[in-house]
Design a protein around this motif. Sequence first.
Motif, PDB file in Angstrom:
ATOM      1  N   ASP A 157       1.211   1.899  11.343  1.00 61.41           N
ATOM      2  CA  ASP A 157       1.479   0.575  11.905  1.00 61.41           C
ATOM      3  C   ASP A 157       2.563  -0.117  11.088  1.00 61.41           C
ATOM      4  O   ASP A 157       2.410  -0.320   9.873  1.00 61.41           O
ATOM      5  N   ILE A 158       3.655  -0.511  11.723  1.00 61.56           N
ATOM      6  CA  ILE A 158       4.750  -1.160  11.007  1.00 61.56           C
ATOM      7  C   ILE A 158       4.335  -2.503  10.422  1.00 61.56           C
ATOM      8  O   ILE A 158       4.893  -2.960   9.418  1.00 61.56           O
ATOM      9  N   ARG A 159       3.324  -3.128  11.000  1.00 64.18           N
ATOM     10  CA  ARG A 159       2.847  -4.397  10.441  1.00 64.18           C
ATOM     11  C   ARG A 159       2.217  -4.179   9.060  1.00 64.18           C
ATOM     12  O   ARG A 159       2.349  -5.022   8.169  1.00 64.18           O
ATOM     13  N   ASP A 160       1.531  -3.053   8.880  1.00 64.79           N
ATOM     14  CA  ASP A 160       1.008  -2.715   7.556  1.00 64.79           C
ATOM     15  C   ASP A 160       2.159  -2.481   6.583  1.00 64.79           C
ATOM     16  O   ASP A 160       2.091  -2.867   5.413  1.00 64.79           O
ATOM     17  N   TYR A 161       3.194  -1.842   7.079  1.00 68.69           N
ATOM     18  CA  TYR A 161       4.384  -1.588   6.254  1.00 68.69           C
ATOM     19  C   TYR A 161       5.000  -2.918   5.807  1.00 68.69           C
ATOM     20  O   TYR A 161       5.356  -3.094   4.635  1.00 68.69           O
ATOM     21  N   TRP A 162       5.102  -3.849   6.747  1.00 71.66           N
ATOM     22  CA  TRP A 162       5.655  -5.175   6.442  1.00 71.66           C
ATOM     23  C   TRP A 162       4.831  -5.894   5.380  1.00 71.66           C
ATOM     24  O   TRP A 162       5.372  -6.444   4.419  1.00 71.66           O
ATOM     25  N   ARG A 163       3.523  -5.866   5.544  1.00 67.00           N
ATOM     26  CA  ARG A 163       2.656  -6.585   4.602  1.00 67.00           C
ATOM     27  C   ARG A 163       2.757  -5.981   3.200  1.00 67.00           C
ATOM     28  O   ARG A 163       2.791  -6.699   2.195  1.00 67.00           O
ATOM     29  N   ASN A 164       2.792  -4.655   3.106  1.00 67.68           N
ATOM     30  CA  ASN A 164       2.944  -4.007   1.805  1.00 67.68           C
ATOM     31  C   ASN A 164       4.271  -4.374   1.162  1.00 67.68           C
ATOM     32  O   ASN A 164       4.347  -4.660  -0.035  1.00 67.68           O
ATOM     33  N   TRP A 165       5.325  -4.361   1.954  1.00 72.48           N
ATOM     34  CA  TRP A 165       6.667  -4.665   1.446  1.00 72.48           C
ATOM     35  C   TRP A 165       6.736  -6.098   0.940  1.00 72.48           C
ATOM     36  O   TRP A 165       7.326  -6.373  -0.105  1.00 72.48           O
ATOM     37  N   MET A 166       6.116  -7.019   1.661  1.00 70.87           N
ATOM     38  CA  MET A 166       6.116  -8.418   1.246  1.00 70.87           C
ATOM     39  C   MET A 166       5.193  -8.644   0.041  1.00 70.87           C
ATOM     40  O   MET A 166       5.589  -9.265  -0.954  1.00 70.87           O
ATOM     41  N   ASP A 167       3.966  -8.137   0.113  1.00 74.54           N
ATOM     42  CA  ASP A 167       2.981  -8.419  -0.921  1.00 74.54           C
ATOM     43  C   ASP A 167       3.324  -7.735  -2.243  1.00 74.54           C
ATOM     44  O   ASP A 167       2.992  -8.250  -3.320  1.00 74.54           O
ATOM     45  N   PRO A 172       7.356   0.638  -0.475  1.00 74.35           N
ATOM     46  CA  PRO A 172       7.277   1.586  -1.590  1.00 74.35           C
ATOM     47  C   PRO A 172       8.641   1.966  -2.174  1.00 74.35           C
ATOM     48  O   PRO A 172       8.752   3.010  -2.836  1.00 74.35           O
ATOM     49  N   PHE A 173       9.652   1.145  -1.948  1.00 75.39           N
ATOM     50  CA  PHE A 173      10.983   1.450  -2.464  1.00 75.39           C
ATOM     51  C   PHE A 173      11.227   0.716  -3.779  1.00 75.39           C
ATOM     52  O   PHE A 173      10.751   1.141  -4.819  1.00 75.39           O
ATOM     53  N   TRP A 174      11.902  -0.409  -3.769  1.00 76.31           N
ATOM     54  CA  TRP A 174      12.160  -1.127  -5.020  1.00 76.31           C
ATOM     55  C   TRP A 174      12.261  -2.612  -4.717  1.00 76.31           C
ATOM     56  O   TRP A 174      12.410  -3.015  -3.553  1.00 76.31           O
ATOM     57  N   PRO A 175      12.202  -3.474  -5.749  1.00 75.09           N
ATOM     58  CA  PRO A 175      12.160  -4.921  -5.513  1.00 75.09           C
ATOM     59  C   PRO A 175      13.371  -5.429  -4.742  1.00 75.09           C
ATOM     60  O   PRO A 175      14.511  -5.064  -5.046  1.00 75.09           O
ATOM     61  N   TYR A 176      13.085  -6.265  -3.770  1.00 74.70           N
ATOM     62  CA  TYR A 176      14.125  -6.811  -2.892  1.00 74.70           C
ATOM     63  C   TYR A 176      14.765  -8.064  -3.476  1.00 74.70           C
ATOM     64  O   TYR A 176      15.976  -8.156  -3.596  1.00 74.70           O
ATOM     65  N   TRP A 177      13.936  -9.006  -3.855  1.00 80.28           N
ATOM     66  CA  TRP A 177      14.461 -10.323  -4.215  1.00 80.28           C
ATOM     67  C   TRP A 177      15.351 -10.260  -5.448  1.00 80.28           C
ATOM     68  O   TRP A 177      16.389 -10.921  -5.507  1.00 80.28           O
ATOM     69  N   ALA A 277       7.506 -17.816   8.995  1.00 80.66           N
ATOM     70  CA  ALA A 277       7.602 -18.998   8.142  1.00 80.66           C
ATOM     71  C   ALA A 277       7.309 -18.637   6.686  1.00 80.66           C
ATOM     72  O   ALA A 277       7.971 -19.144   5.761  1.00 80.66           O
ATOM     73  N   ASP A 278       6.337 -17.750   6.461  1.00 77.31           N
ATOM     74  CA  ASP A 278       6.017 -17.314   5.101  1.00 77.31           C
ATOM     75  C   ASP A 278       7.198 -16.589   4.475  1.00 77.31           C
ATOM     76  O   ASP A 278       7.522 -16.790   3.296  1.00 77.31           O
ATOM     77  N   TYR A 279       7.840 -15.727   5.263  1.00 79.67           N
ATOM     78  CA  TYR A 279       9.014 -15.005   4.757  1.00 79.67           C
ATOM     79  C   TYR A 279      10.138 -15.976   4.407  1.00 79.67           C
ATOM     80  O   TYR A 279      10.753 -15.869   3.337  1.00 79.67           O
ATOM     81  N   GLU A 280      10.410 -16.916   5.295  1.00 86.00           N
ATOM     82  CA  GLU A 280      11.508 -17.855   5.063  1.00 86.00           C
ATOM     83  C   GLU A 280      11.245 -18.742   3.849  1.00 86.00           C
ATOM     84  O   GLU A 280      12.160 -19.035   3.065  1.00 86.00           O
TER      85      GLU A 280
END
Length: 305
Positions: A157-167, A172-177, A277-280
């Motif tokens: 589920d891509i939504r699980d992928y999104w939540r992992n990436w955000m949380d 599972p790659f590297w820090p975005y911010w 909104a949480d992402y923004e």
Amino acid sequence: MNQNIDWPEKTRDVHTHHFDSTIWDDLKFRDDDIIIATYAKSGTTWTQQIIAQLIFDGDPDLSVAEMSPWLDLRVPPKEVKLPLVEEQTHRRFIKTHLSVDALRFSPKAKYVYIGRDGRDVVWSLYNHHSNANHLWYEALNDTPGRVGPPIGPAPADIRDYWRNWMDRDGFPFWPYWENIRSWWDIRHLPNVMFIHFADLKQDMPAEIRRIAAFLEIPINEARWEAILEQCSFDWMKKNATKTVPLGGAFWDAGAEVFINKGVNGRWRDCLTEEECADYEKRAETELGAGCARWLANGGEVTVNS
């Protein structure tokens, strides 16, 4: 003339299933080197293609993935990769996904940084990850020298992928911010240029001319239409084996799946208003209002923004 500039200094190394940042320590920079920097899935391959076409006057037969290596990828190891880079006789254009503080920085090289809204990045990452085959996992996880845990398969589920990436900030790659922030902090430097995926989509000819001017590459006007054609997503997808690493061997669906759709906004049908909104809010907290606004929309980058 740049003696009074505080140039970035490398302060750390990064080792993961993907990264070995130490290769930059041994690179012998040339004064005309071009470094293409992004987080990932932000238009890296597209920008590599654009710069290759500018350097080589719209040549349709370039093996861009081989000509423009991802230097900090730990596969193949630096003992193999670095001599190949040193042997190149053309103007080099090298790719990195490192944050600035993990990168040895040259005042004479030119740096092109590409940004893209994090939501679009994740949707493209998911396509990249979920279509990877056993060769991709073997290369990243089993090549000797890996530091840290292996990378595992993407959830269904891509939504699980999104939540992992955000949380877990880029998992599972590297820090975005930190990647975005580190490059934004040096946007004032004379050898750093920012481009945005959305701006390339909106007016690719104008952005290509802007890139050419920054890199001081004269455009061969007789080849202009060929350059535009060969930088289009349709052309790149049809000729993906020339632009994708190893001709797409790491994806069972072939090189075309690496190029994917080249569109933004696919997350709109999946993420709720609250999630957006949480992402923004997170983007503004992590990056500041000016950077967060640019990352979401593109447009002109100013030092005071």
